[in-house]
Scaffold this motif. Structure first.
Motif, PDB file in Angstrom:
ATOM      1  N   ARG A 132      13.634  -5.231  39.049  1.00 64.95           N
ATOM      2  CA  ARG A 132      13.758  -6.239  37.989  1.00 64.95           C
ATOM      3  C   ARG A 132      15.180  -6.319  37.442  1.00 64.95           C
ATOM      4  O   ARG A 132      15.515  -7.267  36.738  1.00 64.95           O
ATOM      5  N   GLN A 133      15.996  -5.343  37.769  1.00 68.79           N
ATOM      6  CA  GLN A 133      17.428  -5.398  37.510  1.00 68.79           C
ATOM      7  C   GLN A 133      18.098  -5.010  38.811  1.00 68.79           C
ATOM      8  O   GLN A 133      17.803  -3.968  39.391  1.00 68.79           O
ATOM      9  N   ASN A 134      18.986  -5.879  39.266  1.00 67.71           N
ATOM     10  CA  ASN A 134      19.623  -5.656  40.568  1.00 67.71           C
ATOM     11  C   ASN A 134      21.023  -6.265  40.563  1.00 67.71           C
ATOM     12  O   ASN A 134      21.493  -6.703  39.516  1.00 67.71           O
ATOM     13  N   ALA A 135      21.657  -6.316  41.710  1.00 67.27           N
ATOM     14  CA  ALA A 135      23.026  -6.830  41.794  1.00 67.27           C
ATOM     15  C   ALA A 135      23.127  -8.313  41.470  1.00 67.27           C
ATOM     16  O   ALA A 135      24.215  -8.805  41.166  1.00 67.27           O
ATOM     17  N   PHE A 136      22.026  -9.041  41.526  1.00 69.84           N
ATOM     18  CA  PHE A 136      22.051 -10.487  41.292  1.00 69.84           C
ATOM     19  C   PHE A 136      21.680 -10.867  39.864  1.00 69.84           C
ATOM     20  O   PHE A 136      22.286 -11.750  39.277  1.00 69.84           O
ATOM     21  N   TRP A 137      20.617 -10.253  39.315  1.00 70.33           N
ATOM     22  CA  TRP A 137      20.126 -10.661  38.003  1.00 70.33           C
ATOM     23  C   TRP A 137      19.361  -9.532  37.327  1.00 70.33           C
ATOM     24  O   TRP A 137      18.982  -8.554  37.954  1.00 70.33           O
ATOM     25  N   LYS A 138      19.148  -9.753  36.022  1.00 71.90           N
ATOM     26  CA  LYS A 138      18.261  -8.910  35.231  1.00 71.90           C
ATOM     27  C   LYS A 138      17.097  -9.791  34.810  1.00 71.90           C
ATOM     28  O   LYS A 138      17.294 -10.949  34.434  1.00 71.90           O
ATOM     29  N   SER A 139      15.887  -9.249  34.873  1.00 76.50           N
ATOM     30  CA  SER A 139      14.736 -10.003  34.398  1.00 76.50           C
ATOM     31  C   SER A 139      14.173  -9.322  33.152  1.00 76.50           C
ATOM     32  O   SER A 139      14.334  -8.114  32.965  1.00 76.50           O
ATOM     33  N   PHE A 140      13.539 -10.137  32.321  1.00 74.59           N
ATOM     34  CA  PHE A 140      13.033  -9.654  31.047  1.00 74.59           C
ATOM     35  C   PHE A 140      11.634 -10.195  30.822  1.00 74.59           C
ATOM     36  O   PHE A 140      11.402 -11.411  30.931  1.00 74.59           O
ATOM     37  N   TYR A 141      10.701  -9.314  30.495  1.00 77.71           N
ATOM     38  CA  TYR A 141       9.339  -9.690  30.151  1.00 77.71           C
ATOM     39  C   TYR A 141       9.310  -9.996  28.653  1.00 77.71           C
ATOM     40  O   TYR A 141       9.659  -9.140  27.827  1.00 77.71           O
ATOM     41  N   ILE A 142       8.919 -11.191  28.296  1.00 80.79           N
ATOM     42  CA  ILE A 142       8.954 -11.614  26.900  1.00 80.79           C
ATOM     43  C   ILE A 142       8.049 -10.736  26.032  1.00 80.79           C
ATOM     44  O   ILE A 142       8.375 -10.452  24.879  1.00 80.79           O
ATOM     45  N   GLY A 143       6.939 -10.253  26.581  1.00 89.29           N
ATOM     46  CA  GLY A 143       6.070  -9.343  25.826  1.00 89.29           C
ATOM     47  C   GLY A 143       6.802  -8.100  25.360  1.00 89.29           C
ATOM     48  O   GLY A 143       6.581  -7.616  24.237  1.00 89.29           O
ATOM     49  N   ASP A 144       7.701  -7.570  26.197  1.00 88.70           N
ATOM     50  CA  ASP A 144       8.505  -6.409  25.796  1.00 88.70           C
ATOM     51  C   ASP A 144       9.462  -6.770  24.663  1.00 88.70           C
ATOM     52  O   ASP A 144       9.695  -5.969  23.755  1.00 88.70           O
ATOM     53  N   LEU A 145      10.029  -7.974  24.723  1.00 92.71           N
ATOM     54  CA  LEU A 145      10.954  -8.403  23.667  1.00 92.71           C
ATOM     55  C   LEU A 145      10.223  -8.574  22.335  1.00 92.71           C
ATOM     56  O   LEU A 145      10.745  -8.217  21.289  1.00 92.71           O
ATOM     57  N   VAL A 146       9.010  -9.127  22.397  1.00 96.48           N
ATOM     58  CA  VAL A 146       8.206  -9.285  21.186  1.00 96.48           C
ATOM     59  C   VAL A 146       7.867  -7.908  20.614  1.00 96.48           C
ATOM     60  O   VAL A 146       7.998  -7.673  19.407  1.00 96.48           O
ATOM     61  N   ALA A 147       7.462  -6.982  21.469  1.00 99.33           N
ATOM     62  CA  ALA A 147       7.102  -5.631  21.012  1.00 99.33           C
ATOM     63  C   ALA A 147       8.284  -4.907  20.367  1.00 99.33           C
ATOM     64  O   ALA A 147       8.091  -4.084  19.472  1.00 99.33           O
ATOM     65  N   ALA A 148       9.510  -5.230  20.814  1.00 98.07           N
ATOM     66  CA  ALA A 148      10.703  -4.579  20.273  1.00 98.07           C
ATOM     67  C   ALA A 148      11.253  -5.273  19.023  1.00 98.07           C
ATOM     68  O   ALA A 148      12.227  -4.808  18.441  1.00 98.07           O
TER      69      ALA A 148
END
Length: 195
Positions: free
Chosen positions: A140-156
């Motif tokens: 989910r994080q690599n040389a091209f992009w980072k991905s983010f799950y919105i549920g994790d952002l809400v929880a934080a």
């Protein structure tokens, strides 16, 4: 902008910009997937789109949104944009996001949600059959992009703001559940190869 986008703004775009388009797509037999592009600088909307597989089986929500983005006469550089997807992108859509030059994407539902809550298991089946990957097995994080799950952002999110985001999340999920039921009831009548 901080390293991650505001979950409040992402949820607003899903609810106010993507969902209305998805309602129209589902009424025409398409799946419930959608996407939007936002400017990193101010989180303003550049374009929103939805699945259009009834026209072309490759027009997943993400790819169809990219198609429409590249048809715009003037458009910002992808390096300056946030890619927002209602559902964790499939391998085709991840590749399209990568080839288009995005360094990020955010998603509301996981692949497991697509399988379990929406009865659309194809993303996980393809990753298993083609690449031998179990759910969550890609980087989910690599040389091209980072991905983010919105549920994790809400929880934080700090407690003072989290309750309203959780309420909005629940409201969005109720609408997607309703649209999923409509899609499931009508999908036998469309010609999408992987219903």
């Amino acid at each position: 902008m901080s390293e991650t986008a505001s979950p409040a703004r992402l949820l607003d775009v899903i609810e106010k910009d993507i969902l209305p388009l998805t309602k129209g797509g589902v009424s025409g037999g398409a799946k419930v997937f959608g996407a939007a592009l936002l400017r990193k600088s101010d989180l303003s909307l550049v374009i929103a789109g939805t699945n259009n597989e009834t026209e072309n089986p490759l027009w997943h929500g993400e790819v169809h949104t990219l198609k429409q983005f590249y048809e715009m006469p003037e458009r910002p550089e992808t390096k300056d944009l946030i890619f927002l997807s209602t559902h964790e992108p499939c391998t085709m859509c991840m590749s399209a996001i990568t080839w288009a030059g995005f360094d990020n994407y955010y998603y509301f539902y996981s692949h497991e949600d697509s399988r379990d809550a929406f009865a659309i298991p194809h993303d996980l089946k393809i990753m298993k059959e083609l690449y031998g990957l179990e759910p969550g097995g890609y980087r989910r994080q690599n040389a091209f992009w980072k991905s983010f799950y919105i549920g994790d952002l809400v929880a934080a999110t700090p407690d003072a703001d989290r309750a309203s985001l959780e309420e909005q999340t629940a409201r969005i999920k109720r609408e997607y559940d309703r649209l999923s039921g409509i899609y499931q009831d009508s999908k036998s009548g469309n010609s999408i190869p992987l219903n």
